[in-house]
Design a protein around this motif. Structure first.
Motif, PDB file in Angstrom:
ATOM      1  N   PRO A 569       0.601  -1.423  -0.134  1.00 11.33           N
ATOM      2  CA  PRO A 569      -0.152  -0.057  -0.029  1.00 11.33           C
ATOM      3  C   PRO A 569       1.181   1.106  -0.030  1.00 11.33           C
ATOM      4  O   PRO A 569       1.710   0.798   0.594  1.00 11.33           O
ATOM      5  CB  PRO A 569      -0.768  -0.438   1.293  1.00 11.33           C
ATOM      6  CG  PRO A 569      -0.850  -1.683   1.942  1.00 11.33           C
ATOM      7  CD  PRO A 569       0.450  -1.746   1.207  1.00 11.33           C
ATOM      8  N   ALA A 570       0.218   1.874  -0.169  1.00  8.09           N
ATOM      9  CA  ALA A 570       1.384   3.200  -0.457  1.00  8.09           C
ATOM     10  C   ALA A 570       2.201   3.451   0.944  1.00  8.09           C
ATOM     11  O   ALA A 570       2.843   4.386   0.534  1.00  8.09           O
ATOM     12  CB  ALA A 570      -0.410   5.140  -0.526  1.00  8.09           C
ATOM     13  N   ASP A 571       1.747   3.876   1.418  1.00  2.86           N
ATOM     14  CA  ASP A 571       2.156   4.395   3.164  1.00  2.86           C
ATOM     15  C   ASP A 571       2.939   3.044   3.672  1.00  2.86           C
ATOM     16  O   ASP A 571       3.588   3.162   4.942  1.00  2.86           O
ATOM     17  CB  ASP A 571       1.665   4.526   4.586  1.00  2.86           C
ATOM     18  CG  ASP A 571       0.229   5.832   3.719  1.00  2.86           C
ATOM     19  OD1 ASP A 571       1.121   6.858   2.743  1.00  2.86           O
ATOM     20  OD2 ASP A 571      -0.566   6.086   4.674  1.00  2.86           O
ATOM     21  N   PHE A 572       3.160   2.113   2.635  1.00  2.00           N
ATOM     22  CA  PHE A 572       3.332   0.940   3.560  1.00  2.00           C
ATOM     23  C   PHE A 572       5.051   0.260   2.073  1.00  2.00           C
ATOM     24  O   PHE A 572       4.977   0.996   1.093  1.00  2.00           O
ATOM     25  CB  PHE A 572       3.457  -0.402   3.373  1.00  2.00           C
ATOM     26  CG  PHE A 572       1.791  -0.275   4.812  1.00  2.00           C
ATOM     27  CD1 PHE A 572       2.928  -0.937   5.840  1.00  2.00           C
ATOM     28  CD2 PHE A 572       1.400   0.060   4.560  1.00  2.00           C
ATOM     29  CE1 PHE A 572       1.601  -0.825   6.886  1.00  2.00           C
ATOM     30  CE2 PHE A 572      -0.141   0.280   5.628  1.00  2.00           C
ATOM     31  CZ  PHE A 572       0.388  -0.193   7.103  1.00  2.00           C
ATOM     32  N   TRP A 573       6.313   0.273   3.344  1.00  2.00           N
ATOM     33  CA  TRP A 573       7.234  -0.503   1.554  1.00  2.00           C
ATOM     34  C   TRP A 573       7.754  -1.681   2.409  1.00  2.00           C
ATOM     35  O   TRP A 573       7.809  -2.747   3.483  1.00  2.00           O
ATOM     36  CB  TRP A 573       7.772   0.522   2.368  1.00  2.00           C
ATOM     37  CG  TRP A 573       9.650   0.836   1.036  1.00  2.00           C
ATOM     38  CD1 TRP A 573      10.561   0.151   1.133  1.00  2.00           C
ATOM     39  CD2 TRP A 573       9.084   1.629  -0.221  1.00  2.00           C
ATOM     40  NE1 TRP A 573      11.399   0.522  -0.091  1.00  2.00           N
ATOM     41  CE2 TRP A 573      10.879   0.729  -0.779  1.00  2.00           C
ATOM     42  CE3 TRP A 573       8.511   1.392  -0.787  1.00  2.00           C
ATOM     43  CZ2 TRP A 573      10.354   0.998  -1.747  1.00  2.00           C
ATOM     44  CZ3 TRP A 573       8.556   2.268  -2.089  1.00  2.00           C
ATOM     45  CH2 TRP A 573       9.907   1.763  -2.865  1.00  2.00           C
ATOM     46  N   SER A 574       8.351  -2.816   1.369  1.00  2.00           N
ATOM     47  CA  SER A 574       8.776  -3.811   1.304  1.00  2.00           C
ATOM     48  C   SER A 574      10.423  -3.654   2.623  1.00  2.00           C
ATOM     49  O   SER A 574      11.292  -3.005   2.207  1.00  2.00           O
ATOM     50  CB  SER A 574       9.200  -4.563  -0.194  1.00  2.00           C
ATOM     51  OG  SER A 574      10.248  -3.957  -0.919  1.00  2.00           O
ATOM     52  N   ASN A 575      10.005  -4.940   3.673  1.00  2.92           N
ATOM     53  CA  ASN A 575      11.845  -4.673   4.519  1.00  2.92           C
ATOM     54  C   ASN A 575      12.534  -5.399   3.304  1.00  2.92           C
ATOM     55  O   ASN A 575      12.449  -6.080   2.590  1.00  2.92           O
ATOM     56  CB  ASN A 575      11.245  -5.819   5.319  1.00  2.92           C
ATOM     57  CG  ASN A 575      10.490  -7.194   4.283  1.00  2.92           C
ATOM     58  OD1 ASN A 575      10.164  -7.711   3.751  1.00  2.92           O
ATOM     59  ND2 ASN A 575      10.489  -8.451   5.843  1.00  2.92           N
ATOM     60  N   PRO A 576      13.839  -5.508   3.863  1.00  2.00           N
ATOM     61  CA  PRO A 576      14.804  -5.774   3.096  1.00  2.00           C
ATOM     62  C   PRO A 576      14.794  -7.571   2.694  1.00  2.00           C
ATOM     63  O   PRO A 576      15.297  -7.394   1.190  1.00  2.00           O
ATOM     64  CB  PRO A 576      16.174  -5.650   3.889  1.00  2.00           C
ATOM     65  CG  PRO A 576      15.238  -5.056   5.345  1.00  2.00           C
ATOM     66  CD  PRO A 576      14.120  -5.408   5.010  1.00  2.00           C
ATOM     67  N   SER A 577      13.900  -8.461   2.924  1.00  2.00           N
ATOM     68  CA  SER A 577      13.949  -9.978   2.671  1.00  2.00           C
ATOM     69  C   SER A 577      12.528  -9.988   1.677  1.00  2.00           C
ATOM     70  O   SER A 577      12.366 -10.706   0.998  1.00  2.00           O
ATOM     71  CB  SER A 577      13.392 -11.282   3.655  1.00  2.00           C
ATOM     72  OG  SER A 577      12.384 -10.564   4.571  1.00  2.00           O
ATOM     73  N   ARG A 578      12.035  -8.578   1.173  1.00  2.00           N
ATOM     74  CA  ARG A 578      10.606  -8.859   0.283  1.00  2.00           C
ATOM     75  C   ARG A 578       9.739  -9.054   0.676  1.00  2.00           C
ATOM     76  O   ARG A 578       8.991 -10.019   0.002  1.00  2.00           O
ATOM     77  CB  ARG A 578      11.144  -8.553  -1.123  1.00  2.00           C
ATOM     78  CG  ARG A 578      12.449  -7.789  -1.418  1.00  2.00           C
ATOM     79  CD  ARG A 578      11.840  -6.923  -1.909  1.00  2.00           C
ATOM     80  NE  ARG A 578      13.162  -6.092  -2.765  1.00  2.00           N
ATOM     81  CZ  ARG A 578      13.745  -4.960  -1.775  1.00  2.00           C
ATOM     82  NH1 ARG A 578      14.168  -5.279  -0.515  1.00  2.00           N
ATOM     83  NH2 ARG A 578      14.832  -4.366  -2.761  1.00  2.00           N
ATOM     84  N   THR A 579       9.529 -10.391   2.227  1.00  2.00           N
ATOM     85  CA  THR A 579       8.217 -11.206   2.785  1.00  2.00           C
ATOM     86  C   THR A 579       7.650 -10.136   3.599  1.00  2.00           C
ATOM     87  O   THR A 579       6.299 -10.468   3.427  1.00  2.00           O
ATOM     88  CB  THR A 579       8.945 -11.588   3.598  1.00  2.00           C
ATOM     89  OG1 THR A 579       9.897 -11.025   4.469  1.00  2.00           O
ATOM     90  CG2 THR A 579      10.372 -12.433   2.353  1.00  2.00           C
ATOM     91  N   GLN A 580       7.777  -9.002   3.568  1.00  3.29           N
ATOM     92  CA  GLN A 580       6.444  -8.349   4.473  1.00  3.29           C
ATOM     93  C   GLN A 580       6.724  -6.760   4.264  1.00  3.29           C
ATOM     94  O   GLN A 580       7.552  -6.018   3.819  1.00  3.29           O
ATOM     95  CB  GLN A 580       6.635  -8.438   6.207  1.00  3.29           C
ATOM     96  CG  GLN A 580       5.780  -8.157   7.240  1.00  3.29           C
ATOM     97  CD  GLN A 580       6.106  -8.178   8.427  1.00  3.29           C
ATOM     98  OE1 GLN A 580       6.886  -8.320   8.954  1.00  3.29           O
ATOM     99  NE2 GLN A 580       4.916  -8.361   9.562  1.00  3.29           N
ATOM    100  N   CYS A 581       5.619  -6.539   4.151  1.00  2.00           N
ATOM    101  CA  CYS A 581       5.288  -4.969   4.080  1.00  2.00           C
ATOM    102  C   CYS A 581       5.349  -3.980   5.216  1.00  2.00           C
ATOM    103  O   CYS A 581       4.395  -4.246   6.620  1.00  2.00           O
ATOM    104  CB  CYS A 581       3.712  -4.166   3.410  1.00  2.00           C
ATOM    105  SG  CYS A 581       3.352  -4.703   1.499  1.00  2.00           S
ATOM    106  N   LEU A 582       6.293  -3.094   5.816  1.00  2.00           N
ATOM    107  CA  LEU A 582       6.202  -2.255   6.828  1.00  2.00           C
ATOM    108  C   LEU A 582       6.177  -1.210   6.695  1.00  2.00           C
ATOM    109  O   LEU A 582       5.865  -0.605   5.709  1.00  2.00           O
ATOM    110  CB  LEU A 582       7.906  -2.447   6.810  1.00  2.00           C
ATOM    111  CG  LEU A 582       8.559  -3.771   7.887  1.00  2.00           C
ATOM    112  CD1 LEU A 582       9.710  -3.754   7.982  1.00  2.00           C
ATOM    113  CD2 LEU A 582       7.105  -4.677   8.425  1.00  2.00           C
TER     114      LEU A 582
END
Length: 862
Positions: A569-582
């Motif tokens: 979503p717009a206010d979220f970004w992927s973590n370094p491992s690309r497994t979760q939106c933070l």
């Protein structure tokens, strides 16, 4: 169907009468290996007892000789004996078919379809040389047929016997095509169809996550229909690496081609859907080439084959997992097998062949078997079967024999229900029950469809609408016992009726894996893509062959083998491992940030310094230095500089609607007030110089009121610009992701670029004007040398704000605000130090110069 039977007999009568032959005369007789016993009702049976056949010379010049069977298999003969045992057991039963004796007529099909068709024709047409006319009516020679074990044979035979609704119950034919009741309406079986066998295999593949498999299939209806179903099922979760058909008559070149395909394939799991006879040459070649590291999945046709499960084959075929027919126990069957004795007559030819093959002898009067020893030992009939150890007497793995046993009992229960019918009920003409001499196959067929009972093991015997039994399989594993002997061990069960998820039960600790460290093999074309990546299919390769591509920034995949990455979503970004939106980090120039702390400290220092200078000027307001530099304008300039330092604090901290408005309004008005004061001071210097000249009275036109009015006018213009800006498009806090996707830059949007540019442009216009005037008046006499300081201060001011523009545009995030604060502080310090530091130096450090004499002395001409 009685009409069909009578119609067939009528055609025979018309034909034989026209030929002036006795009624129902048999024109020729097939000489086949058989086993016969009379009874009130006779059941037929077809078995694969001999492994090959000797075909006659078909020259079409003379009548061909009879086909001869060869290679008698004593282990398979056990199955024929299972039918005999079941019938005799039923005949002894006082509750099942009381007062009715069952008979049997069994034939050997020699594993060839021509012989199988001859056997079937002999069963439903009869073999007697001549029948009386009345014998053409009533019950046919047999009411039902048990067999044929081969799917291809069963298809051909069933097409014929189905015309007369003669029930045919196979114990080994598994082709799913035989479940089609439109084509094979009277076909039943006690072995599940390949549809369920394939389901069992698929469940095993899914259980161990084997998605990359090879397939071998026999070149017959059994193999081709099974592999077709198998491929369709595998496509729902995996891929087929290769498929190969094993010909019935295989050449060396074709054999090498199949084995080479197995060797070159990266699939570690190979499913074989063929008979034991067809697969044997392939297995031999695999062992010869020592192809290991393959997990074989065996169909029920060879899953329990003792001929293949040997020490010699174990290195390559060990660990084979097979789907086998459900094993059962038949009480008293072994004793029956050991008590068999030969009876030399045409009706027991199979029994004679068995005896001759078992003991390698022949009876006097000629050899009936084909596997007799060359020394022509004479059989006495009293040889001891108990002293032999063959597959015939081994009842530890009763599978095919158990299915035959169940088939006989199914027919017996159907007959029992038929003979126990009530008048007016059932499929009978004139609503009368038949007697034992007039039972028709189609009547038995009607009751066979409704059979439902439990046998001695508690197993439910019944047929569904397709003539198939409940699908239950044993799962087998080829492994060695404690003595090093190869055994086919039951390690699980597949019960289709248990429902999805519960149908497969495996004893994992009893399975044997013929791989390094006894590990479960992995058979995939490409290893699973871990979370954080997606599958990218390879061009011209199956979907199971793919590359794992990491998800792009701002996208994630949380599952294994994800087809697509999901955008955060717009206010979220992927973590370094690309497994979760933070949640994105919200960035702004805060008071807790090291840069924010530094700028805040400098700003407060500037405020304190301005106030200190103001206090010094107030204290020394009556001194010549302060008076000489227009103390009122100096006081106002120091106040405006204090506000300039304070406005920098509005740019630090989390933006709000109030701070976004205040920072630009306070900034714009404070700097305009500051620059206006400097501009007026510059004008006052020039006017004061001009006023010292004889005859010049300019000072009265630019007195204190005019100075105040000028400053007010300049500040009012800036205030009007700000009011218009705020009323049209006021600044407001926004979340900016333009420069850094992984962060949210919380900043103030200027709202109107025109408004912001007008505020800066107006300040710049005043500064440039002030700089120009101060520069032109820099050479005035030393008494009025404040113009030099103003020139230098304006030079610093303009340099800072000119360099601010590119730095402001190119700085990302919070550094944009930091650049703006730095410009404010730098320009403010420049003005404060350039203008007031010389005066403070004299006031505080050189008080002896702070007198009228010193100042006037400077104006004396040299």
């Amino acid at each position: 169907m009685k009409l069909h039977w009578q119609l067939l007999m009528s055609i025979g009568l018309v034909y034989t009468t026209a030929q002036k032959l006795p009624p129902c005369s048999i024109l020729d007789v097939f000489e086949m290996n058989s086993l016969y016993k009379k009874g009130d009702i006779v059941l037929g049976g077809i078995f694969e007892i001999s492994v090959k056949i000797i075909s006659p010379d078909l020259s079409f010049r003379v009548k061909p000789e009879q086909w001869k069977c060869d290679g008698f298999d004593v282990a398979i003969f056990q199955r024929a004996q299972a039918m005999v045992f079941a019938i005799e057991e039923i005949n002894r039963n006082e509750t099942l078919l009381p007062n009715i004796t069952l008979g049997y007529r069994l034939y050997d099909n020699c594993q060839k379809i021509p012989t199988a068709l001859r056997a079937a024709t002999a069963l439903f047409a009869g073999l007697d040389d001549v029948k009386e006319e009345f014998d053409c009516y009533g019950s046919p020679p047999v009411l039902a047929i048990i067999g044929d074990p081969a799917s291809t044979h069963s298809i051909a035979i069933s097409r014929i016997v189905s015309l007369f609704r003669i029930p045919m119950v196979s114990y080994y034919a598994t082709c799913s095509c035989l479940s089609n009741k439109q084509e094979f309406p009277s076909f039943f079986r006690t072995i599940p169809s390949d549809t369920f066998q394939i389901k069992a295999m698929i469940r095993i593949l899914k259980h161990y996550k084997w998605t990359w498999v090879g397939a071998l299939a026999g070149d017959d209806d059994y193999g081709q229909n099974a592999v077709k179903l198998f491929i369709e099922e595998v496509k729902t979760f995996g891929c087929i690496s290769f498929t190969e058909t094993i010909p019935k008559v295989i050449t060396q070149s074709r054999l090498l081609q199949i084995v080479d395909r197995i060797k070159r394939s990266t699939a570690k799991v190979i499913v074989v859907l063929s008979s034991r006879v067809d697969f044997t040459p392939v297995a031999i070649e695999v062992v010869r080439q020592n192809i290991t590291g393959r997990q074989w999945i065996a169909s029920e046709a060879w899953a329990t084959s003792v001929a293949l499960a040997t020490k010699e084959n174990f290195a390559c075929l060990g660990g084979t997992i097979g789907v086998a027919i459900r094993r059962g126990e038949i009480p008293g069957f072994q004793n029956f097998l050991l008590q068999v004795h030969p009876d030399v007559n045409p009706n027991t030819r199979l029994l004679v062949q068995f005896w001759e093959t078992m003991f390698g002898c022949s009876f006097q009067g000629g050899t009936h078997g084909q596997n007799v020893s060359v020394d022509h030992l004479i059989c006495t009939g009293y040889e001891n079967i108990s002293s032999t150890k063959t597959g015939y007497s081994d009842v530890s793995q009763l599978r095919g024999s158990y299915n035959i046993y169940k088939a006989v009992y199914a027919l017996a229960h159907a007959l029992h229900n038929l003979m126990s019918c009530e008048s007016g009920k059932g499929p009978f003409e004139n609503h009368t029950c038949p007697n034992i001499t007039s039972v028709q196959p189609w009547q038995l067929f009607h009751y066979l469809k409704k059979v439902n009972f439990s046998n001695h093991l508690g197993e439910r015997i019944m047929f569904d609408e397709n003539g198939d039994p409940p699908a239950i399989y044993d799962i087998m594993s080829w492994q060695k016992d404690e003595h090093g002997e190869v055994r086919v061990k039951t390690v699980g069960l597949f019960d289709e009726s248990a429902g999805a998820g519960n149908d497969l039960m495996l004893k994992e600790d009893e399975l044997f894996w013929n791989f390094d460290f006894g590990m479960v093999p992995e058979s995939v074309c490409s290893k699973s893509c871990r979370p954080g990546s997606r599958k990218a299919t390879r061009k011209r390769e199956p979907v199971c062959c793919f590359d794992c591509v990491p998800c792009a920034d701002g996208e994630i995949s949380s599952g294994i083998n994800s087809i697509e990455c999901v955008k955060c979503p717009a206010d979220f970004w992927s973590n370094p491992s690309r497994t979760q939106c933070l949640p994105k980090e919200i960035e702004f120039l805060s008071y807790g940030d090291p840069m924010g702390i530094t700028l805040t400290t400098v700003s407060l220092f500037g405020v304190c310094l301005s106030i200190c200078v103001l206090v010094v000027f107030i204290i020394y307001r009556n001194t010549p230095v302060v008076k000489a530099n227009n103390s009122e304008l100096s006081f106002l300039l120091l106040v405006s500089l204090t506000f300039c330092f304070l406005c920098a604090l509005c740019f630090i901290g989390q933006p709000t609607d109030l701070t976004c408005i205040l920072r630009h309004i306070v900034f714009g008005i404070s700097f305009v007030l500051c620059v206006s004061c400097i501009l007026v001071k510059t004008i006052v210097v020039i006017v004061a110089f001009k006023a010292t000249l004889p005859g010049n009275n300019m000072m009265k036109w630019f007195g204190v009121s005019q100075q105040r009015g000028t400053i007010f006018l300049f500040t009012l213009i800036q205030s009007i610009i700000c009011i218009i800006w705020l009323s049209t498009a006021p600044p407001s806090p926004v979340k900016n992701t333009k420069y850094q996707n992984e962060k949210i830059i919380f900043e103030c949007d200027n709202g109107s670029i025109v408004g912001f540019s007008s505020v800066l442009g107006y300040i710049g216009l005043l500064a440039c004007t002030c700089f120009a005037i101060a520069f032109l008046s820099r050479n005035l006499p030393d008494t009025f040398n404040e113009a030099k300081f103003i020139t230098f201060s304006m030079l610093l001011f303009c340099a800072v704000w000119i360099s601010f523009i590119p730095a402001y545009i190119s700085s990302p995030g919070k550094y944009t605000v930091a650049v703006e604060v730095f410009a404010i502080l730098a320009s403010s310090f420049g003005l404060l130090l350039a203008i007031f530091s010389p005066k403070c130096f004299i006031i505080l450090l050189k008080p002896e110069l702070n007198n009228k004499k010193s100042i006037l002395g400077k104006v004396n001409p040299k």
